[in-house]
Design a protein around this motif. Sequence first.
Motif, PDB file in Angstrom:
ATOM      1  N   ALA A  99       0.823  -1.209   0.000  1.00 39.47           N
ATOM      2  CA  ALA A  99       0.000   0.000   0.000  1.00 39.47           C
ATOM      3  C   ALA A  99       0.857   1.259   0.000  1.00 39.47           C
ATOM      4  CB  ALA A  99      -0.937  -0.002   1.214  1.00 39.47           C
ATOM      5  N   ALA A 100       2.010   1.192   0.653  1.00 41.61           N
ATOM      6  CA  ALA A 100       2.892   2.353   0.741  1.00 41.61           C
ATOM      7  C   ALA A 100       3.585   2.659  -0.584  1.00 41.61           C
ATOM      8  CB  ALA A 100       3.934   2.136   1.837  1.00 41.61           C
ATOM      9  N   ALA A 101       3.856   1.608  -1.368  1.00 40.41           N
ATOM     10  CA  ALA A 101       4.572   1.803  -2.637  1.00 40.41           C
ATOM     11  C   ALA A 101       4.176   0.689  -3.607  1.00 40.41           C
ATOM     12  CB  ALA A 101       6.082   1.802  -2.399  1.00 40.41           C
ATOM     13  N   PRO A 102       2.978   0.796  -4.205  1.00 45.14           N
ATOM     14  CA  PRO A 102       2.468  -0.288  -5.051  1.00 45.14           C
ATOM     15  C   PRO A 102       3.392  -0.648  -6.214  1.00 45.14           C
ATOM     16  CG  PRO A 102       0.744   1.326  -4.591  1.00 45.14           C
ATOM     17  CD  PRO A 102       2.020   1.899  -4.080  1.00 45.14           C
ATOM     18  N   ASP A 103       4.058   0.335  -6.763  1.00 46.72           N
ATOM     19  CA  ASP A 103       4.923   0.070  -7.913  1.00 46.72           C
ATOM     20  C   ASP A 103       6.254  -0.561  -7.509  1.00 46.72           C
ATOM     21  OD1 ASP A 103       5.618   2.449  -6.633  1.00 46.72           O
ATOM     22  OD2 ASP A 103       6.504   3.318  -8.434  1.00 46.72           O
ATOM     23  N   ARG A 104       6.486  -0.710  -6.222  1.00 41.62           N
ATOM     24  CA  ARG A 104       7.730  -1.335  -5.717  1.00 41.62           C
ATOM     25  C   ARG A 104       7.415  -2.619  -4.953  1.00 41.62           C
ATOM     26  NH1 ARG A 104      10.796   3.159  -2.381  1.00 41.62           N
ATOM     27  NH2 ARG A 104      12.411   1.553  -2.350  1.00 41.62           N
ATOM     28  N   ALA A 105       6.241  -3.200  -5.218  1.00 40.17           N
ATOM     29  CA  ALA A 105       5.786  -4.351  -4.432  1.00 40.17           C
ATOM     30  C   ALA A 105       6.762  -5.524  -4.508  1.00 40.17           C
ATOM     31  CB  ALA A 105       4.399  -4.788  -4.900  1.00 40.17           C
ATOM     32  N   ALA A 106       7.294  -5.803  -5.699  1.00 35.31           N
ATOM     33  CA  ALA A 106       8.225  -6.932  -5.839  1.00 35.31           C
ATOM     34  C   ALA A 106       9.501  -6.682  -5.039  1.00 35.31           C
ATOM     35  CB  ALA A 106       8.548  -7.168  -7.308  1.00 35.31           C
ATOM     36  N   ASP A 125       6.503  -9.077  13.843  1.00 35.54           N
ATOM     37  CA  ASP A 125       6.959  -7.960  14.673  1.00 35.54           C
ATOM     38  C   ASP A 125       6.863  -6.651  13.882  1.00 35.54           C
ATOM     39  OD1 ASP A 125       8.290  -6.119  16.241  1.00 35.54           O
ATOM     40  OD2 ASP A 125      10.044  -7.382  16.590  1.00 35.54           O
ATOM     41  N   PRO A 126       6.080  -5.678  14.360  1.00 36.38           N
ATOM     42  CA  PRO A 126       5.965  -4.409  13.651  1.00 36.38           C
ATOM     43  C   PRO A 126       7.320  -3.747  13.382  1.00 36.38           C
ATOM     44  CG  PRO A 126       4.308  -4.520  15.377  1.00 36.38           C
ATOM     45  CD  PRO A 126       5.205  -5.715  15.560  1.00 36.38           C
ATOM     46  N   ASP A 127       8.284  -3.948  14.287  1.00 36.49           N
ATOM     47  CA  ASP A 127       9.584  -3.302  14.099  1.00 36.49           C
ATOM     48  C   ASP A 127      10.280  -3.784  12.821  1.00 36.49           C
ATOM     49  OD1 ASP A 127      11.535  -1.407  15.213  1.00 36.49           O
ATOM     50  OD2 ASP A 127      12.845  -3.171  15.275  1.00 36.49           O
ATOM     51  N   THR A 128       9.982  -5.008  12.401  1.00 40.13           N
ATOM     52  CA  THR A 128      10.554  -5.507  11.151  1.00 40.13           C
ATOM     53  C   THR A 128      10.087  -4.646   9.983  1.00 40.13           C
ATOM     54  OG1 THR A 128      10.671  -7.761  11.997  1.00 40.13           O
ATOM     55  CG2 THR A 128      10.673  -7.504   9.598  1.00 40.13           C
ATOM     56  N   TYR A 129       8.827  -4.248   9.995  1.00 34.83           N
ATOM     57  CA  TYR A 129       8.283  -3.430   8.906  1.00 34.83           C
ATOM     58  C   TYR A 129       8.805  -2.004   8.976  1.00 34.83           C
ATOM     59  CZ  TYR A 129       5.702  -7.621   8.390  1.00 34.83           C
ATOM     60  OH  TYR A 129       5.418  -8.944   8.217  1.00 34.83           O
ATOM     61  N   ARG A 130       9.070  -1.546  10.192  1.00 29.88           N
ATOM     62  CA  ARG A 130       9.717  -0.239  10.332  1.00 29.88           C
ATOM     63  C   ARG A 130      11.093  -0.270   9.654  1.00 29.88           C
ATOM     64  NH1 ARG A 130       9.003   3.780  13.831  1.00 29.88           N
ATOM     65  NH2 ARG A 130       7.757   2.480  15.241  1.00 29.88           N
ATOM     66  N   ARG A 131      11.852  -1.321   9.936  1.00 27.90           N
ATOM     67  CA  ARG A 131      13.198  -1.433   9.356  1.00 27.90           C
ATOM     68  C   ARG A 131      13.158  -1.531   7.834  1.00 27.90           C
ATOM     69  NH1 ARG A 131      17.177  -5.182  12.988  1.00 27.90           N
ATOM     70  NH2 ARG A 131      16.372  -4.703  15.049  1.00 27.90           N
ATOM     71  N   VAL A 132      12.257  -2.380   7.323  1.00 31.94           N
ATOM     72  CA  VAL A 132      12.163  -2.562   5.878  1.00 31.94           C
ATOM     73  C   VAL A 132      11.725  -1.258   5.210  1.00 31.94           C
ATOM     74  CG1 VAL A 132      10.924  -3.776   4.027  1.00 31.94           C
ATOM     75  CG2 VAL A 132      11.767  -5.047   6.013  1.00 31.94           C
ATOM     76  N   ALA A 133      10.745  -0.582   5.803  1.00 31.01           N
ATOM     77  CA  ALA A 133      10.271   0.685   5.239  1.00 31.01           C
ATOM     78  C   ALA A 133      11.383   1.728   5.224  1.00 31.01           C
ATOM     79  CB  ALA A 133       9.066   1.195   6.030  1.00 31.01           C
ATOM     80  N   GLU A 134      12.078   1.872   6.340  1.00 34.18           N
ATOM     81  CA  GLU A 134      13.143   2.877   6.416  1.00 34.18           C
ATOM     82  C   GLU A 134      14.264   2.574   5.436  1.00 34.18           C
ATOM     83  OE1 GLU A 134      14.102   2.866  10.572  1.00 34.18           O
ATOM     84  OE2 GLU A 134      12.573   4.382  11.059  1.00 34.18           O
ATOM     85  N   GLY A 137      13.442   3.749   2.103  1.00 36.98           N
ATOM     86  CA  GLY A 137      13.192   5.181   1.969  1.00 36.98           C
ATOM     87  C   GLY A 137      11.728   5.551   2.105  1.00 36.98           C
ATOM     88  N   LEU A 138      10.943   4.693   2.769  1.00 37.62           N
ATOM     89  CA  LEU A 138       9.522   4.957   2.971  1.00 37.62           C
ATOM     90  C   LEU A 138       9.276   5.465   4.381  1.00 37.62           C
ATOM     91  CD1 LEU A 138       8.079   1.662   1.398  1.00 37.62           C
ATOM     92  CD2 LEU A 138       8.249   3.910   0.296  1.00 37.62           C
ATOM     93  N   GLU A 139       8.258   6.277   4.528  1.00 33.53           N
ATOM     94  CA  GLU A 139       7.852   6.748   5.844  1.00 33.53           C
ATOM     95  C   GLU A 139       7.257   5.566   6.613  1.00 33.53           C
ATOM     96  OE1 GLU A 139       7.151   8.444   9.161  1.00 33.53           O
ATOM     97  OE2 GLU A 139       8.137   9.607   7.563  1.00 33.53           O
TER      98      GLU A 139
END
Length: 201
Positions: A99-106, A125-134, A137-139
């Motif tokens: 949802a944050a970056a549909p064109d970068r889903a792969a 673990d939510p922190d895993t998604y924080r790390r992957v997002a950061e 370069g995603l908020e």
Amino acid sequence: MKLVYVFDAYCGWSHGFSGVLAEVAGRHPELPVEVVSGGLFTGARRVPIREFGYVQGANAKINELTGAEFGAAYERLIEDGEFVMDSEAAARGVAALRAAAPDRAAELAIALQRAFYVDGLSLSDPDTYRRVAEAAGLEPGPVLAAFDSATAADDFRRAASFGVDGYPTLLAVDGSRVTVLARGHATADEVDHRLSVLSAR
């Protein structure tokens, strides 16, 4: 036409397919890639990893065929045996990143698998998604909010609607025509050949 990649973030063969997925997507920037999560470890299969005695042997085979990396932190999870793979939580995380970056889903699906198979991080673990997002370069705030509110059911239904019962499966979807390009394991050249046959029709 678009590509639909049906995978499970806790599937070792999906991790092994990551390099092929990245190469195919890079060779065909004109083809959007939709990522759909399957439900490999749900219900009665949501048990400590020690109960899947084949994991280490399967990982050795995946590494041999694909060169996929299995990191030391992940190996420690296997050795400890207590970790529980929960595909529903992983699917929610995939949906949040998508949802944050549909064109970068792969790209994000590949990064999420590395978080587990290389870094040994839990996909519950939510922190895993924080790390992957950061790292991407995603908020992270919207990703974490989406992880809390997302459901896996839509993804599981979509995977089933394509008749997919094994992961990974790469499909070419052109209107109502659905063609399997890869199931389990294939090279980028093999996928390219199947795409060229499709284009020639």
